[in-house]
Design a protein around this motif. Structure first.
Motif, PDB file in Angstrom:
ATOM      1  N   TYR A 139       0.832  -1.197   0.000  1.00 26.49           N
ATOM      2  CA  TYR A 139       0.000   0.000   0.000  1.00 26.49           C
ATOM      3  C   TYR A 139       0.873   1.257   0.000  1.00 26.49           C
ATOM      4  O   TYR A 139       0.622   2.208  -0.743  1.00 26.49           O
ATOM      5  CB  TYR A 139      -0.949   0.005   1.200  1.00 26.49           C
ATOM      6  CG  TYR A 139      -1.915   1.161   1.150  1.00 26.49           C
ATOM      7  CD1 TYR A 139      -3.141   1.027   0.519  1.00 26.49           C
ATOM      8  CD2 TYR A 139      -1.576   2.399   1.678  1.00 26.49           C
ATOM      9  CE1 TYR A 139      -4.023   2.097   0.442  1.00 26.49           C
ATOM     10  CE2 TYR A 139      -2.440   3.476   1.605  1.00 26.49           C
ATOM     11  CZ  TYR A 139      -3.673   3.320   0.982  1.00 26.49           C
ATOM     12  OH  TYR A 139      -4.516   4.400   0.893  1.00 26.49           O
ATOM     13  N   ILE A 140       1.899   1.264   0.836  1.00 32.47           N
ATOM     14  CA  ILE A 140       2.779   2.433   0.917  1.00 32.47           C
ATOM     15  C   ILE A 140       3.504   2.650  -0.418  1.00 32.47           C
ATOM     16  O   ILE A 140       3.584   3.783  -0.902  1.00 32.47           O
ATOM     17  CB  ILE A 140       3.781   2.296   2.080  1.00 32.47           C
ATOM     18  CG1 ILE A 140       3.033   2.366   3.424  1.00 32.47           C
ATOM     19  CG2 ILE A 140       4.873   3.372   2.004  1.00 32.47           C
ATOM     20  CD1 ILE A 140       3.872   2.000   4.628  1.00 32.47           C
ATOM     21  N   ARG A 141       4.014   1.570  -1.011  1.00 31.66           N
ATOM     22  CA  ARG A 141       4.693   1.707  -2.312  1.00 31.66           C
ATOM     23  C   ARG A 141       3.752   2.242  -3.382  1.00 31.66           C
ATOM     24  O   ARG A 141       4.160   3.000  -4.257  1.00 31.66           O
ATOM     25  CB  ARG A 141       5.275   0.365  -2.751  1.00 31.66           C
ATOM     26  CG  ARG A 141       6.627   0.068  -2.143  1.00 31.66           C
ATOM     27  CD  ARG A 141       7.313  -1.111  -2.804  1.00 31.66           C
ATOM     28  NE  ARG A 141       6.578  -2.358  -2.684  1.00 31.66           N
ATOM     29  CZ  ARG A 141       6.560  -3.135  -1.609  1.00 31.66           C
ATOM     30  NH1 ARG A 141       7.252  -2.792  -0.539  1.00 31.66           N
ATOM     31  NH2 ARG A 141       5.877  -4.259  -1.591  1.00 31.66           N
ATOM     32  N   ASN A 142       2.494   1.855  -3.314  1.00 33.62           N
ATOM     33  CA  ASN A 142       1.511   2.294  -4.315  1.00 33.62           C
ATOM     34  C   ASN A 142       0.930   3.672  -4.021  1.00 33.62           C
ATOM     35  O   ASN A 142       0.290   4.267  -4.886  1.00 33.62           O
ATOM     36  CB  ASN A 142       0.381   1.275  -4.436  1.00 33.62           C
ATOM     37  CG  ASN A 142       0.855  -0.022  -5.059  1.00 33.62           C
ATOM     38  OD1 ASN A 142       1.814  -0.039  -5.829  1.00 33.62           O
ATOM     39  ND2 ASN A 142       0.198  -1.111  -4.715  1.00 33.62           N
ATOM     40  N   ASN A 143       1.117   4.168  -2.804  1.00 29.11           N
ATOM     41  CA  ASN A 143       0.567   5.466  -2.390  1.00 29.11           C
ATOM     42  C   ASN A 143       1.610   6.269  -1.617  1.00 29.11           C
ATOM     43  O   ASN A 143       1.339   6.731  -0.498  1.00 29.11           O
ATOM     44  CB  ASN A 143      -0.676   5.246  -1.520  1.00 29.11           C
ATOM     45  CG  ASN A 143      -1.741   4.450  -2.223  1.00 29.11           C
ATOM     46  OD1 ASN A 143      -2.501   5.005  -3.006  1.00 29.11           O
ATOM     47  ND2 ASN A 143      -1.788   3.145  -1.981  1.00 29.11           N
ATOM     48  N   PRO A 144       2.789   6.505  -2.187  1.00 25.75           N
ATOM     49  CA  PRO A 144       3.860   7.155  -1.416  1.00 25.75           C
ATOM     50  C   PRO A 144       3.512   8.568  -0.958  1.00 25.75           C
ATOM     51  O   PRO A 144       3.965   8.987   0.107  1.00 25.75           O
ATOM     52  CB  PRO A 144       5.051   7.158  -2.381  1.00 25.75           C
ATOM     53  CG  PRO A 144       4.430   7.077  -3.738  1.00 25.75           C
ATOM     54  CD  PRO A 144       3.190   6.240  -3.558  1.00 25.75           C
ATOM     55  N   ASP A 145       2.705   9.284  -1.740  1.00 27.22           N
ATOM     56  CA  ASP A 145       2.363  10.662  -1.362  1.00 27.22           C
ATOM     57  C   ASP A 145       1.577  10.740  -0.063  1.00 27.22           C
ATOM     58  O   ASP A 145       1.542  11.785   0.584  1.00 27.22           O
ATOM     59  CB  ASP A 145       1.554  11.338  -2.473  1.00 27.22           C
ATOM     60  CG  ASP A 145       2.371  11.541  -3.730  1.00 27.22           C
ATOM     61  OD1 ASP A 145       3.611  11.435  -3.665  1.00 27.22           O
ATOM     62  OD2 ASP A 145       1.766  11.798  -4.785  1.00 27.22           O
ATOM     63  N   GLU A 146       0.981   9.630   0.321  1.00 20.52           N
ATOM     64  CA  GLU A 146       0.207   9.614   1.555  1.00 20.52           C
ATOM     65  C   GLU A 146       1.104   9.432   2.793  1.00 20.52           C
ATOM     66  O   GLU A 146       0.662   9.636   3.913  1.00 20.52           O
ATOM     67  CB  GLU A 146      -0.817   8.476   1.486  1.00 20.52           C
ATOM     68  CG  GLU A 146      -1.885   8.560   2.520  1.00 20.52           C
ATOM     69  CD  GLU A 146      -2.973   7.530   2.308  1.00 20.52           C
ATOM     70  OE1 GLU A 146      -3.656   7.242   3.292  1.00 20.52           O
ATOM     71  OE2 GLU A 146      -3.146   7.033   1.176  1.00 20.52           O
ATOM     72  N   PHE A 147       2.358   9.059   2.555  1.00 24.18           N
ATOM     73  CA  PHE A 147       3.241   8.732   3.668  1.00 24.18           C
ATOM     74  C   PHE A 147       4.478   9.614   3.769  1.00 24.18           C
ATOM     75  O   PHE A 147       5.034   9.781   4.845  1.00 24.18           O
ATOM     76  CB  PHE A 147       3.657   7.257   3.581  1.00 24.18           C
ATOM     77  CG  PHE A 147       2.496   6.339   3.769  1.00 24.18           C
ATOM     78  CD1 PHE A 147       2.123   5.923   5.027  1.00 24.18           C
ATOM     79  CD2 PHE A 147       1.737   5.931   2.683  1.00 24.18           C
ATOM     80  CE1 PHE A 147       1.023   5.104   5.205  1.00 24.18           C
ATOM     81  CE2 PHE A 147       0.628   5.108   2.845  1.00 24.18           C
ATOM     82  CZ  PHE A 147       0.268   4.704   4.110  1.00 24.18           C
ATOM     83  N   VAL A 148       4.934  10.142   2.646  1.00 20.93           N
ATOM     84  CA  VAL A 148       6.130  10.966   2.675  1.00 20.93           C
ATOM     85  C   VAL A 148       5.930  12.194   1.797  1.00 20.93           C
ATOM     86  O   VAL A 148       5.151  12.170   0.841  1.00 20.93           O
ATOM     87  CB  VAL A 148       7.380  10.213   2.183  1.00 20.93           C
ATOM     88  CG1 VAL A 148       7.760   9.083   3.139  1.00 20.93           C
ATOM     89  CG2 VAL A 148       7.205   9.673   0.778  1.00 20.93           C
ATOM     90  N   LEU A 149       6.640  13.229   2.128  1.00 18.29           N
ATOM     91  CA  LEU A 149       6.613  14.451   1.335  1.00 18.29           C
ATOM     92  C   LEU A 149       8.021  14.660   0.801  1.00 18.29           C
ATOM     93  O   LEU A 149       8.968  14.850   1.562  1.00 18.29           O
ATOM     94  CB  LEU A 149       6.193  15.641   2.198  1.00 18.29           C
ATOM     95  CG  LEU A 149       6.250  17.008   1.523  1.00 18.29           C
ATOM     96  CD1 LEU A 149       5.278  17.066   0.342  1.00 18.29           C
ATOM     97  CD2 LEU A 149       5.943  18.104   2.524  1.00 18.29           C
ATOM     98  N   LEU A 150       8.159  14.545  -0.506  1.00 16.44           N
ATOM     99  CA  LEU A 150       9.455  14.733  -1.141  1.00 16.44           C
ATOM    100  C   LEU A 150       9.544  16.151  -1.661  1.00 16.44           C
ATOM    101  O   LEU A 150       8.654  16.611  -2.370  1.00 16.44           O
ATOM    102  CB  LEU A 150       9.636  13.729  -2.283  1.00 16.44           C
ATOM    103  CG  LEU A 150       9.555  12.255  -1.888  1.00 16.44           C
ATOM    104  CD1 LEU A 150       9.648  11.362  -3.123  1.00 16.44           C
ATOM    105  CD2 LEU A 150      10.653  11.896  -0.892  1.00 16.44           C
ATOM    106  N   GLU A 151      10.596  16.819  -1.289  1.00 17.89           N
ATOM    107  CA  GLU A 151      10.798  18.197  -1.732  1.00 17.89           C
ATOM    108  C   GLU A 151      12.069  18.268  -2.558  1.00 17.89           C
ATOM    109  O   GLU A 151      13.030  17.549  -2.318  1.00 17.89           O
ATOM    110  CB  GLU A 151      10.887  19.141  -0.541  1.00 17.89           C
ATOM    111  CG  GLU A 151       9.595  19.220   0.255  1.00 17.89           C
ATOM    112  CD  GLU A 151       9.701  20.175   1.430  1.00 17.89           C
ATOM    113  OE1 GLU A 151      10.789  20.723   1.666  1.00 17.89           O
ATOM    114  OE2 GLU A 151       8.685  20.355   2.107  1.00 17.89           O
ATOM    115  N   ASP A 152      12.079  19.186  -3.539  1.00 17.07           N
ATOM    116  CA  ASP A 152      13.284  19.383  -4.354  1.00 17.07           C
ATOM    117  C   ASP A 152      14.307  20.190  -3.606  1.00 17.07           C
ATOM    118  O   ASP A 152      14.084  21.001  -2.817  1.00 17.07           O
ATOM    119  CB  ASP A 152      12.937  20.102  -5.658  1.00 17.07           C
ATOM    120  CG  ASP A 152      12.095  19.216  -6.556  1.00 17.07           C
ATOM    121  OD1 ASP A 152      12.320  17.989  -6.541  1.00 17.07           O
ATOM    122  OD2 ASP A 152      11.242  19.761  -7.265  1.00 17.07           O
TER     123      ASP A 152
END
Length: 152
Positions: A139-152
């Motif tokens: 689930y986490i791999r398929n929905n990464p935006d729900e668990f982490v915030l990646l910033e440039d």
């Protein structure tokens, strides 16, 4: 922020109000993940399983969140274990004439039927948990935006 010992009463990690505020800021997926680990990270024996479930039901009142967390990931097998142990704990916590009581680990020593029931459920728990973890990981791999915030 300073360094705190786990048993220090001034440790902000011990403050349920602080924990509640942090919890409210989590996404639904993060909450579900946290609630799975709250039990999984503590229940390493029949006695711990019984005591922590009882504690989460009676004292912390977070059991509904733990159950809804596992439902969030669609894990019916683990949810059935949660429901059954919940029934055991709630039934045990009712005394004659409806008086509430608190479970203790000693209850398992004093009641062989209770121990057998909880032990059966606990033995299922670690057998099902690896599939639960796989399900959550997928689930986490398929929905990464729900668990982490990646910033440039």
């Amino acid at each position: 922020m300073g360094v705190y010992r786990a048993d220090d009463p001034t440790n902000p990690g011990k403050d349920f109000t602080v924990k509640s505020k942090v919890y409210e800021q989590l996404t639904l997926g993060q909450r579900a993940l946290l609630m799975f680990w709250v039990l999984y990270g503590h229940a390493h024996s029949t006695a711990e399983f019984y005591w922590f479930v009882s504690y989460y039901i009676s004292e912390l009142k977070v059991w509904p969140e733990i159950k809804s967390g596992i439902q969030y990931f669609g894990d019916d097998a683990m949810y059935r274990i949660y429901k059954e142990i919940e029934g055991v704990v709630k039934a045990r916590n009712q005394e004659i004439r409806g008086k509430r009581r608190k479970d203790t680990v000693i209850d398992l020593d004093d009641n062989s039927e209770l121990f057998a029931t909880v032990d059966r459920l606990y033995k299922l728990y670690p057998k099902i948990a690896p599939e639960t973890i796989k399900r959550i990981s997928t689930y986490i791999r398929n929905n990464p935006d729900e668990f982490v915030l990646l910033e440039d």
